[in-house]
Each structure stands twice: as C-alpha cells, then as structure tokens.
Design a protein around this motif. Sequence first.
Motif, PDB file in Angstrom:
ATOM      1  N   PHE A 112       0.830  -1.203   0.000  1.00 11.46           N
ATOM      2  CA  PHE A 112       0.000   0.000   0.000  1.00 11.46           C
ATOM      3  C   PHE A 112       0.866   1.257   0.000  1.00 11.46           C
ATOM      4  CE2 PHE A 112      -2.095   3.365   2.473  1.00 11.46           C
ATOM      5  CZ  PHE A 112      -3.199   3.598   1.671  1.00 11.46           C
ATOM      6  N   LEU A 113       1.948   1.257   0.766  1.00 10.56           N
ATOM      7  CA  LEU A 113       2.823   2.430   0.789  1.00 10.56           C
ATOM      8  C   LEU A 113       3.529   2.626  -0.546  1.00 10.56           C
ATOM      9  CD1 LEU A 113       4.472   2.481   4.331  1.00 10.56           C
ATOM     10  CD2 LEU A 113       2.395   3.577   3.525  1.00 10.56           C
ATOM     11  N   VAL A 114       3.951   1.547  -1.176  1.00  5.62           N
ATOM     12  CA  VAL A 114       4.566   1.668  -2.500  1.00  5.62           C
ATOM     13  C   VAL A 114       3.562   2.226  -3.495  1.00  5.62           C
ATOM     14  CG1 VAL A 114       5.612   0.391  -4.405  1.00  5.62           C
ATOM     15  CG2 VAL A 114       6.230  -0.172  -2.042  1.00  5.62           C
ATOM     16  N   GLN A 115       2.329   1.724  -3.441  1.00  2.75           N
ATOM     17  CA  GLN A 115       1.291   2.238  -4.340  1.00  2.75           C
ATOM     18  C   GLN A 115       1.000   3.712  -4.063  1.00  2.75           C
ATOM     19  OE1 GLN A 115      -2.343  -0.019  -4.209  1.00  2.75           O
ATOM     20  NE2 GLN A 115      -3.494   1.486  -5.385  1.00  2.75           N
ATOM     21  N   SER A 171       0.964   9.252  -5.665  1.00  2.00           N
ATOM     22  CA  SER A 171       1.104  10.631  -5.210  1.00  2.00           C
ATOM     23  C   SER A 171       2.179  11.378  -5.980  1.00  2.00           C
ATOM     24  CB  SER A 171       1.428  10.669  -3.708  1.00  2.00           C
ATOM     25  OG  SER A 171       2.652  10.012  -3.453  1.00  2.00           O
ATOM     26  N   LEU A 172       3.203  10.677  -6.425  1.00  4.38           N
ATOM     27  CA  LEU A 172       4.312  11.366  -7.082  1.00  4.38           C
ATOM     28  C   LEU A 172       4.215  11.341  -8.604  1.00  4.38           C
ATOM     29  CD1 LEU A 172       6.851  12.880  -6.197  1.00  4.38           C
ATOM     30  CD2 LEU A 172       8.136  10.771  -6.515  1.00  4.38           C
ATOM     31  N   HIS A 173       3.616  10.290  -9.147  1.00  5.73           N
ATOM     32  CA  HIS A 173       3.636  10.142 -10.607  1.00  5.73           C
ATOM     33  C   HIS A 173       2.244  10.011 -11.239  1.00  5.73           C
ATOM     34  CE1 HIS A 173       7.974   9.651 -10.401  1.00  5.73           C
ATOM     35  NE2 HIS A 173       7.816   8.698  -9.507  1.00  5.73           N
ATOM     36  N   LYS A 197       8.349 -12.734  -6.368  1.00  4.52           N
ATOM     37  CA  LYS A 197       8.000 -12.519  -7.779  1.00  4.52           C
ATOM     38  C   LYS A 197       9.120 -11.775  -8.513  1.00  4.52           C
ATOM     39  CE  LYS A 197       3.037 -12.397  -6.781  1.00  4.52           C
ATOM     40  NZ  LYS A 197       1.778 -11.607  -6.859  1.00  4.52           N
ATOM     41  N   LYS A 198      10.333 -12.268  -8.300  1.00  6.62           N
ATOM     42  CA  LYS A 198      11.529 -11.720  -8.955  1.00  6.62           C
ATOM     43  C   LYS A 198      11.737 -10.234  -8.663  1.00  6.62           C
ATOM     44  CE  LYS A 198      11.405 -15.122 -12.720  1.00  6.62           C
ATOM     45  NZ  LYS A 198      11.415 -15.329 -14.190  1.00  6.62           N
ATOM     46  N   GLY A 199      11.426  -9.852  -7.442  1.00  5.04           N
ATOM     47  CA  GLY A 199      11.668  -8.481  -7.028  1.00  5.04           C
ATOM     48  C   GLY A 199      10.662  -7.483  -7.567  1.00  5.04           C
ATOM     49  N   ALA A 200       9.426  -7.926  -7.775  1.00  5.66           N
ATOM     50  CA  ALA A 200       8.422  -7.035  -8.374  1.00  5.66           C
ATOM     51  C   ALA A 200       8.160  -5.819  -7.487  1.00  5.66           C
ATOM     52  CB  ALA A 200       7.125  -7.798  -8.618  1.00  5.66           C
ATOM     53  N   LEU A 201       7.978  -6.039  -6.182  1.00  6.78           N
ATOM     54  CA  LEU A 201       7.683  -4.923  -5.291  1.00  6.78           C
ATOM     55  C   LEU A 201       8.898  -4.005  -5.149  1.00  6.78           C
ATOM     56  CD1 LEU A 201       5.531  -3.695  -3.416  1.00  6.78           C
ATOM     57  CD2 LEU A 201       6.531  -5.027  -1.545  1.00  6.78           C
ATOM     58  N   ALA A 202      10.086  -4.586  -5.046  1.00  4.21           N
ATOM     59  CA  ALA A 202      11.299  -3.769  -4.951  1.00  4.21           C
ATOM     60  C   ALA A 202      11.497  -2.925  -6.209  1.00  4.21           C
ATOM     61  CB  ALA A 202      12.512  -4.664  -4.713  1.00  4.21           C
ATOM     62  N   SER A 203      11.207  -3.492  -7.376  1.00  4.02           N
ATOM     63  CA  SER A 203      11.335  -2.743  -8.624  1.00  4.02           C
ATOM     64  C   SER A 203      10.365  -1.580  -8.663  1.00  4.02           C
ATOM     65  CB  SER A 203      11.085  -3.669  -9.821  1.00  4.02           C
ATOM     66  OG  SER A 203      12.030  -4.708  -9.870  1.00  4.02           O
ATOM     67  N   ARG A 204       9.136  -1.820  -8.238  1.00  2.00           N
ATOM     68  CA  ARG A 204       8.148  -0.737  -8.205  1.00  2.00           C
ATOM     69  C   ARG A 204       8.589   0.381  -7.270  1.00  2.00           C
ATOM     70  NH1 ARG A 204       2.778  -3.211  -6.294  1.00  2.00           N
ATOM     71  NH2 ARG A 204       2.245  -0.966  -6.261  1.00  2.00           N
ATOM     72  N   LEU A 205       9.108   0.003  -6.113  1.00  2.00           N
ATOM     73  CA  LEU A 205       9.554   1.008  -5.151  1.00  2.00           C
ATOM     74  C   LEU A 205      10.711   1.831  -5.709  1.00  2.00           C
ATOM     75  CD1 LEU A 205       9.624   2.338  -2.391  1.00  2.00           C
ATOM     76  CD2 LEU A 205      10.922   0.370  -1.533  1.00  2.00           C
ATOM     77  N   LEU A 206      11.663   1.163  -6.336  1.00  7.08           N
ATOM     78  CA  LEU A 206      12.813   1.880  -6.891  1.00  7.08           C
ATOM     79  C   LEU A 206      12.396   2.878  -7.965  1.00  7.08           C
ATOM     80  CD1 LEU A 206      15.289  -1.141  -7.144  1.00  7.08           C
ATOM     81  CD2 LEU A 206      15.661   0.932  -5.786  1.00  7.08           C
ATOM     82  N   LEU A 207      11.538   2.440  -8.857  1.00  5.28           N
ATOM     83  CA  LEU A 207      11.114   3.316  -9.946  1.00  5.28           C
ATOM     84  C   LEU A 207      10.191   4.432  -9.462  1.00  5.28           C
ATOM     85  CD1 LEU A 207      10.494   0.599 -12.687  1.00  5.28           C
ATOM     86  CD2 LEU A 207      12.427   2.183 -12.517  1.00  5.28           C
TER      87      LEU A 207
END
Length: 592
Positions: free
Chosen positions: A360-363, A368-370, A414-424
């Motif tokens: 939820f925080l990543v979303q 909010s930013l993009h 899931k191969k770093g799906a959440l980490a990738s979303r957070l980074l981008l």
Amino acid sequence: MARTGSGALLSRRNIKLDSFLKRNTDRGLYDRIRAYEPCVVISETVNKVYMHVVLSDERVYITEYPPRTLTEAFSFSRVRDIELVNDLPDFLSGKDRELCQHIRITYVTDKPAARGRDWLRRDRRVGLSPAAPPSRRSSHCPTITHTSDGYPAQRSPRDSLTEDVPLLPPTRSASCPNPESLGLLRVPRPPTQPRSTASSPTGSPTSPLSPIAQRLNLPDSGQVQRRIGSVLSRLLRRDCEASGEEREAELHLYAVSHTSRLYLHLQSSWNSFIIRSTLLLDPLYRRRCSCSSESSPGQRLPAISWERTAHLFGQLSSELLQEGISVESLYLLLQELRTAAHRNITLRRLFWRSSEVCSFLVQTLEESLHGCQSLSGAYTADQLLLSTLTAQTLAVMFRETEVEPARLSLLCAKKGALASRLLLALICDPELQTQNQKSLVDCELQALLAEYLDAACSLLFELLLLGHEASRCFSADNFLSVGWILRVLQPHPHLLSFIDYQAQQLVLGLSDPQETFLSPGQSVLLFQRCRLLLACLQHNNQLAQHLRSHFREEFRYFVKPSRAEEKLPPHYSISQPTLQLVEQILDLTLHR
C-alpha cells in the motif's frame, strides 16, 4: 531478538546460546540482540580462541564456547573501521583456510596495552549483575501519554505504540561496578582450577569442543579458563587505576563458515548506530523518537509487549487499508505510523510481515508522485508532502530490521516485483516544471521538492544497504544486489538528473561558506549521499562515467577531505566514516 514467525533466528539458531542469553540478560538487551555467530578470536590478549560473538544494536559482546559469561568487547561508538581482510590464515588448513572470512575491527580504547600477568589477572568478583525477578521480564503496557512531536493530542487506544517505552533499569551488584556490564545478569561462575593446572596448556577440556574447533585444533574457553582464568577478563577488563590516552586497538574475527553473515551484521549494526547516535544529537529528533536514553533510570517503564504491539499495529493497518480513505486521514495515519516506527523496533518487524501495508505504501508513493500530477504536469504541495512522508516512513522501516527474514522474502518475491516498483517510484525529476520559478508559490514548491529528494536519497540508501547485504549472500534466491538495483533504475528517464542533483548537493554542502558545521541531520544526509554516489561509481559503468565527465572539476575543487573535516564536528559518530567515503569518491572520480 530478531526472529522468524516461529521464533527462530534468521541465521542458524544455537539453542544453548539463545537460552543462555534469554535467561541471563534483561529483556531490554535480549530484544535488541541482532545476531550471534561462532568464530576464532585474536586480539592483543587473546590468541586464536574459539568463541561466540554476540551483536546488539549498540555493542558487540563475546562469550565463551559454551557460554558462561557475557562481556562487552566494544561499543560501536568507538569503532573506526570494519573491513574484510583478503588473506589466508596460517593457523587454518584446507577448505577452512580458503573459505575463512577474516574481519578486522579497528576501535578506540582507553585501556593500556597488555602488561603481562598484571593485565591477565582475573578479578574474581566481576561478573554479571543479579538476576531480575520473573515479573521484570514479563510484558507490561506503558501508562504514560506522549504526544507526537510535542503537540498536544487526545490519547487513543493506539497511543502506546508511539509513546516513550524505555527499558527497565538494569540491576547492578556491588561486585560489578563496571558500567559496561549493565543489562547483564549473573550466571554461576564455573569452579576455578588449581594454579598447577592453569599453567598447563594441554589440560583436558571441561566441555566438548564444537566440530569446527576440533577440526581447527583450537583451544576452547574451558582450556583457556584453566590456563589463564577468563579470556573475557583479559580482553575486556578496565584498568581502573589509570586512564591513559586513547589509542587504536584491533580485534580480529575469523568466521570459518563460508555462509557466514557476521561481516554483514557488523557493518549494518555499525551503520545503524552511527546514523541513530548522530541524529539523537538533534533535540527535535530526540523528541520525535522519545528515545529511552533520554529518561532517567527512575522514570523508566517496561517495554510494550510483542502481542500488544501486534494488536495496535493491526488496528492502524486496518485504518490505512480501508476503502475511500481521504488524503487528510491518510496523511495523519502515516504520521502516526512513522512516529511509532521511530520508537518501536517491534513494529518495524511487524511491518515487513504485513505485505499489504508495504504494498500500500509503495502504491501510495507511485500515485502521489507520478500518477496524480496536475494538468500542467507540475507537482502540487499535497502530492509532495504525502510523497515525502511515505518515503520517510518506508526508510524508517528498514532501520535495524536486516535480520528480519520477512523483509527479504517480501522484496524478493515474484523476482523483485515490489522492490522494482519502489525503486522506480522514488525517482523523480528534480526540476520544478513551472512557468515562473521566482514566484512565492513556486519557491515553496521547490522547498517541498527538495525535502522529498532528501527523503528519496535516504530511502535509496537503505535499499543499497540491502543490496550490499544481498551481494554477499550465497542464496540463489537473493538477487537484490547493488548492481541489480542500479540496473532496474537505469531506464528511468529522470535517473541521471536525480543523480546529478545528489552530486550537486554534495558539492554545495561542502562548499557553502555560510555553514560552519553541518547539523546532525545534514551530516547523516551527507553520509547517505556519499554512499549513493560511491555505489554508482563502483557498480555501474554508465553512471560512473557520467559522474566523472560532469563533476570531475567540481569534486576536484570543492569536495576535499579537508573541507569535509571542517564541516563535520568531530563528536559526531558519523564524521569519520563520512570522511572515508569522501576520500573513496575522490579516488574513483579523479584518479581513474
């Protein structure tokens, strides 16, 4: 102590040692032990002894093998460097020699150098303080109210998550005047051996050696204790008669397991300590954290229980995840979550076990930013405020949770799906897209954007620390290395401008003549920026070449160790590590 859902340690659990620590330390110390690992110890007074190293968030302890006493080796406040040494120890052989991880810890001590038998003489009275009654180790709910950031507020059932919950005062015994033994409880001392046997280095051990110690043909603590008393007393006893000038000492740890994570835990604990201890010099940060170190011993309260924390975190999570929540309510709940996370490490561990809240925080950061910019393409104040708070909350959740298995599992899923979303999501354009940047409104937005960029740097720093840990792991599932992080970020259209902004802030921070000393928060941010830029120089050729071609001259004239030394007060724990990072950045930028 950090655990999995079933209560096991992240690393392989030693039931005997864990039971010893749980029985013979007060709850405040036990709950903040991060890891322990057996290794061979060499110092000025200990020569190749197989022992256990125990890490808390502030200190490193050493205990015999098997454990009998627990004594402080050093505080992270005195550490100057922790490094891996690339050598082949001559006292090891075969695969142990090839796979051994040699860790050298340089720290400052007031103790004089070893002085023969006087230094080795054991003080028979020094031990661990008396055991606390069973009720002291039980869980209690705090009874005082603490408002967030000093502002008055109504008390809610969840206030115990964010109030001051300092630890119980550790007991002291008359036979244990050493303040470094605080928080430790007395354990029975094994019977002393006659002096005739103490002088014999070949006496039979009183307890069996571990298979590793037998293979290495190293003495265990039983042998050493009969020969010269307590290894720990030799290594760690204070010289109460004379306090000489500070000098550097070294402790060498040889982890013979090729899967050892001792070096990673030491580095991570040291990083956390120097950041937190520096920030605590800021009165505003201290008030925000309501840290237990501010309270006098007579005012200390029992820590909130794990069960109570989990219950209150569940309430807060359900409110965050409810449908149709307004921006104002979301902002207030995130403030509450961030404040509670500052003050309660248990909540940070629970956060990583709740994949819904993290997602939820990543979303929230993404939207909010993009995802919800105004029609003109510019950021709004609400978007920047919410994005900054979200990034700050996520960054706090990384602090001191590296031994929480759920954190790595969630980010690698899931191969770093959440980490990738957070980074981008955290990378954004540092240039404000407005028509008139001299207007009052645009200046305010620029200040809010700068605040977000600082928070994004801190969060990216935490992710890079995770990458450094992952790069030394031997698991095929752990791919979250620094190189992987930078490869995920590389296609982002604003990555280069984002890195440029961080480099420019480094130059401005060290060249501004109006700033005599950097504040604690500015010093920590400087340290984090240096780690970010160093990672770019070391792990990504494209970013390294970009920094060299665009900032070589600025770094040559403005980013100097002498300037950094002028800006960083010597009493900041983070000053010396930052100076080392500046030297590394200059070496990679100017000389390669």
